[in-house]
Enzyme design. Sequence first.
Site, short mmCIF file in Angstrom:
data_model
loop_
_atom_site.label_atom_id
_atom_site.label_comp_id
_atom_site.label_asym_id
_atom_site.label_seq_id
_atom_site.Cartn_x
_atom_site.Cartn_y
_atom_site.Cartn_z
N SER A 249 0.80 -1.23 0.00
CA SER A 249 0.00 0.00 0.00
C SER A 249 0.83 1.28 0.00
O SER A 249 0.38 2.32 -0.47
CB SER A 249 -0.95 0.00 1.21
OG SER A 249 -0.25 -0.36 2.38
N ARG A 250 2.03 1.21 0.54
CA ARG A 250 2.84 2.45 0.67
C ARG A 250 4.30 2.17 0.37
O ARG A 250 4.73 1.02 0.25
CB ARG A 250 2.74 2.98 2.10
CG ARG A 250 1.39 3.53 2.46
CD ARG A 250 1.37 4.12 3.84
NE ARG A 250 1.39 3.11 4.89
CZ ARG A 250 2.28 3.05 5.88
NH1 ARG A 250 3.24 3.96 5.96
NH2 ARG A 250 2.23 2.10 6.79
N ASP B 56 -2.84 -9.13 8.01
CA ASP B 56 -1.63 -9.01 8.84
C ASP B 56 -0.76 -10.24 8.55
O ASP B 56 -1.15 -11.36 8.87
CB ASP B 56 -2.07 -8.96 10.30
CG ASP B 56 -0.88 -8.93 11.26
OD1 ASP B 56 0.28 -9.05 10.80
OD2 ASP B 56 -1.13 -8.81 12.48
N VAL B 57 0.41 -10.01 7.98
CA VAL B 57 1.24 -11.16 7.57
C VAL B 57 1.74 -11.99 8.75
O VAL B 57 2.19 -13.12 8.57
CB VAL B 57 2.45 -10.73 6.69
CG1 VAL B 57 1.99 -10.20 5.34
CG2 VAL B 57 3.35 -9.73 7.41
N ASN C 296 7.72 -7.94 1.35
CA ASN C 296 8.21 -6.59 1.60
C ASN C 296 7.66 -5.98 2.88
O ASN C 296 8.27 -5.06 3.43
CB ASN C 296 7.83 -5.71 0.39
CG ASN C 296 7.95 -4.24 0.68
OD1 ASN C 296 9.04 -3.68 0.65
ND2 ASN C 296 6.83 -3.58 1.00
N SER D 87 17.51 -5.68 4.93
CA SER D 87 18.00 -4.32 5.20
C SER D 87 19.49 -4.40 5.49
O SER D 87 19.98 -5.44 5.96
CB SER D 87 17.29 -3.75 6.43
OG SER D 87 17.98 -2.63 6.93
N TYR E 15 14.80 -5.21 15.00
CA TYR E 15 14.71 -5.07 13.55
C TYR E 15 15.89 -5.78 12.86
O TYR E 15 15.71 -6.53 11.90
CB TYR E 15 14.69 -3.59 13.21
CG TYR E 15 14.52 -3.25 11.74
CD1 TYR E 15 13.26 -3.31 11.13
CD2 TYR E 15 15.60 -2.82 10.97
CE1 TYR E 15 13.10 -2.97 9.79
CE2 TYR E 15 15.45 -2.49 9.64
CZ TYR E 15 14.18 -2.56 9.05
OH TYR E 15 14.04 -2.23 7.72
N ALA F 164 17.77 -8.15 13.99
CA ALA F 164 17.66 -9.61 14.15
C ALA F 164 16.65 -10.18 13.16
O ALA F 164 16.88 -11.22 12.54
CB ALA F 164 17.25 -9.95 15.59
N LYS G 1 15.83 -8.92 10.28
CA LYS G 1 16.33 -8.79 8.90
C LYS G 1 17.50 -9.76 8.65
O LYS G 1 17.66 -10.25 7.53
CB LYS G 1 16.73 -7.34 8.62
CG LYS G 1 15.55 -6.37 8.64
CD LYS G 1 14.52 -6.71 7.57
CE LYS G 1 13.43 -5.65 7.44
NZ LYS G 1 12.45 -5.99 6.40
#
Length: 246
Positions: free
Chosen positions: A15-16, A64-65, A91, A143, A156, A158, A160
């Site tokens: 969506s963004r 919600d994934v 993503n 990332s 984050y 961990a 990624k």
Amino acid sequence: MFRLDGKRAVVTGGSRGIGREICRSLSAAGADVAFLYAGNEAAAVETLEIINGAGVRGFSYRCDVSDAECVRATFKELLGELGGVDILVNNAGITRDGLSMMMKDEDFDRVVAVNLAGAFYCSRAVIPAMMRARSGKIINMTSVSGIIGNAGQANYSASKAGLIGLTKSLARELAPRKITCNAVAPGFVETDMTASFRENAELEKSIPLGRFAKAEEVAEVVRFLASPAADYITGEVVRVDGGLAI
Ligand code: NAP
């Protein structure tokens, strides 16, 4: 370049931001695109208009994934609508930054659940169809934080780094069926996620190319990895970071 006519793609977090640009890029290349989003209806409508404007079929799903059941049900429906799947781009991602000694359990768990478990659930949902087709491309949005770490982002980074392990394991597991799995590792990209520190001149100076990436610069790499031009690439992590992690 890198046409995807007749391909069917699924993009999470479409969506963004980077995900929307991926939807734009894949649909402009001729692929039908279904995307998932968390709850921003207005943004989802805009992305759907972009996809339909490219003259291909577009579908949006609020899901919600990190919710395994929702992923199962949503993919059942979207695979029916799309008539199969050739490309999955994991993503969707969130941050809940903070120093480790003060980080709450729920902030660690939530980031890992969305960024890592979510990618696993969505991959698991497309693997049977890709195996039957003996082809497919899975692309995970990691990332540079997952490669070199980042103070204040233990959760984050961990998640990624975990995505990189997931990417390499899926690449090995699925290679016999000609399914590839790669990761893209952006540095700083101009999206809502980085809006609070975009104007930081010191940060820009730390990037060898001296600026944040535009979301479309990340999307173009995804389009390449999704295309037949990348058929012999699997288990790779492509940095799109202006040299940040050199
Ligand atoms: P963003 O602008 O914040 O957009 C996040 C997208 O993910 C939105 O579409 C959002 O949906 C969706 N989303 C969030 N939680 C979700 C969930 N639980 N289930 C399904 N969808 C969910 O983020 P971005 O900057 O484009 O980042 C996209 C990806 O690139 C993320 O994985 C991020 O970690 C990674 N990345 C970003 C940067 C950067 O500098 N921006 C750098 C490196 C890596 P709603 O619109 O409905 O909320």
